[in-house]
Enzyme design. Sequence first.
Site, PDB file in Angstrom:
ATOM      1  N   ASP A 153      -5.555  -5.702  18.502  1.00 13.47           N
ATOM      2  CA  ASP A 153      -6.892  -5.916  17.944  1.00 13.47           C
ATOM      3  C   ASP A 153      -7.851  -6.413  19.010  1.00 13.47           C
ATOM      4  OD1 ASP A 153      -8.797  -5.941  15.929  1.00 13.47           O
ATOM      5  OD2 ASP A 153      -8.348  -7.992  15.315  1.00 13.47           O
ATOM      6  N   CYS A 260     -10.969 -11.550   2.799  1.00 15.59           N
ATOM      7  CA  CYS A 260     -10.674 -11.182   1.412  1.00 15.59           C
ATOM      8  C   CYS A 260      -9.385 -10.382   1.409  1.00 15.59           C
ATOM      9  CB  CYS A 260     -11.822 -10.348   0.839  1.00 15.59           C
ATOM     10  SG  CYS A 260     -11.561  -9.781  -0.860  1.00 15.59           S
ATOM     11  N   CYS A 263      -7.776  -6.215  -2.152  1.00 10.52           N
ATOM     12  CA  CYS A 263      -7.236  -4.855  -2.134  1.00 10.52           C
ATOM     13  C   CYS A 263      -5.753  -4.849  -1.798  1.00 10.52           C
ATOM     14  CB  CYS A 263      -8.018  -3.969  -1.163  1.00 10.52           C
ATOM     15  SG  CYS A 263      -7.925  -4.468   0.565  1.00 10.52           S
ATOM     16  N   CYS A 267      -2.315  -4.364  -4.688  1.00 13.87           N
ATOM     17  CA  CYS A 267      -1.599  -3.131  -4.333  1.00 13.87           C
ATOM     18  C   CYS A 267      -0.144  -3.262  -4.765  1.00 13.87           C
ATOM     19  CB  CYS A 267      -1.678  -2.906  -2.825  1.00 13.87           C
ATOM     20  SG  CYS A 267      -0.662  -1.525  -2.247  1.00 13.87           S
TER      21      CYS A 267
END
Length: 366
Positions: A153, A260, A263, A267
Site C-alpha cells: 500500500d 468503515c 461492506c 459479507c
Amino acid sequence: MQRQVGLGIIDGMGQTEISDWAALAARIKGWGRELGFDAVGISGTDLGAAQRGLADWLAAEFHGEMDYMARHGATRARPAELVPGTLRVISARMNYQPRAAAAGENLADATRAYVSRYALGRDYHKLIRDRLRKLASRIETAIGSFGNRVFTDSAPLLEVEIARHAGLGWRGKHTLLLTRDAGSMFFLGEICTDLPLPLDEPIGEHCGTCTRCIEVCPTQAIVAPYRLDARRCISYLTIELKGSIPPELRPLIGNRVYGCDDCQLYCPWNRYARVSPEADFAVRHGLDRATLVELFAWSQAEFETRMAGSAILRIGYQRWLRNLAVGLGNAPTSESVVGALQARAGDPEELVREHVAWALSRHSHQ
C-alpha cells in the site's frame, strides 16, 4: 566450471542459473507462511483489462481528492514500468482481524466511536514490509542476488488485481479481494522481482447473486457491482478527505470516526475471517470500546502520544476531531455530548469549529 547450489547452478562468472523454477516458487510460498503470511501467490505483469477499468474510474472522477490516483494513472497497472526489469510479482496476504469488542455491538451503541478493524492496532505498513524483506532475504540466501523491490500500500500498484491474478482470491462486488477461507479482512503486500517464476492461476468468483455489500453501505458508495464512488465512501470521507465532510453525508456516517467496515461485516464470506495472532494487530488504548466523548477530550499531545505507531496518526489531530464531532452530532442528545461539543465550539481550527457547530445544531433541534 559449474557447481550445484540449492535450486540452481553457479557458473564460473558467479551468476546463478535456476534449474527448477517451480521448486523455488513452492519454497517461496513455504517461507512466506513461516514468516506469518496466510497465503502467497505469483502474478505476471499484464494487467491490461484492469488498466481500462482504472481509466474509466478516474474519468468518472470517483477518486475525489486522491490526486495521486490520477497522477500515476496507467502506471498502477504496469509493474514493469514502476520497477524496470520486473517479470513477476510475488503477492502475499496476512489476516488482520484483532480479538476485539464485536463490531456490531459498537455500531449499535451511538455513544461509542467506531474505528475500522484494521486500525485498532499498530500500523501494518512497517510489519508487512519487514516480513516481505525477510522473504526476499531468504530467496537471496537460496539463489544469490536477484532484482527485487518490496511494497505494501505504498506504491502505485493495483494490489487487489495483482493478488487476484496471483490466485489469492477474487474481487468482490465491494471491490475488495475475497477468499473462501478467510473473507476479506487481510492486508496485501508485494515483491516485484526479475525472477521468471511460474504463474499461479486466478480462482473463480464466488459472490453469485449476492449484493449484500451494496445494500448495506451507509452512504451508497458502491454505485454498481465492482464500482465504488470514493467520494461517498466513509473510509474516504474520514481518512483521505482533508477538508469539510459534505453536510448531506454527515448523518449517514453515524459513529464511524475512522474508516468503515460495513461492506465487509455483512459479507457472508467474512464468517470465515480469522483472528490474527500478530501482536501488532491487537487492540491498543481501548479503541474497540472507547466513547466519542472520551476521545473528543484528548489533547493534541495525548492524540499524538496514544496514536504513535497507529495508522490513525496520519490523518492528524484536526481531522480526528472533525470526525469525532460528526459522530457526536449523530449521538443521542445528552448533557455529556452537548458539553463536550460546547467545550470545542471555539476551537482555533475552522475545520473543527464548522463540524462542532453542525453537531450542536443537531442537538438543538431535539
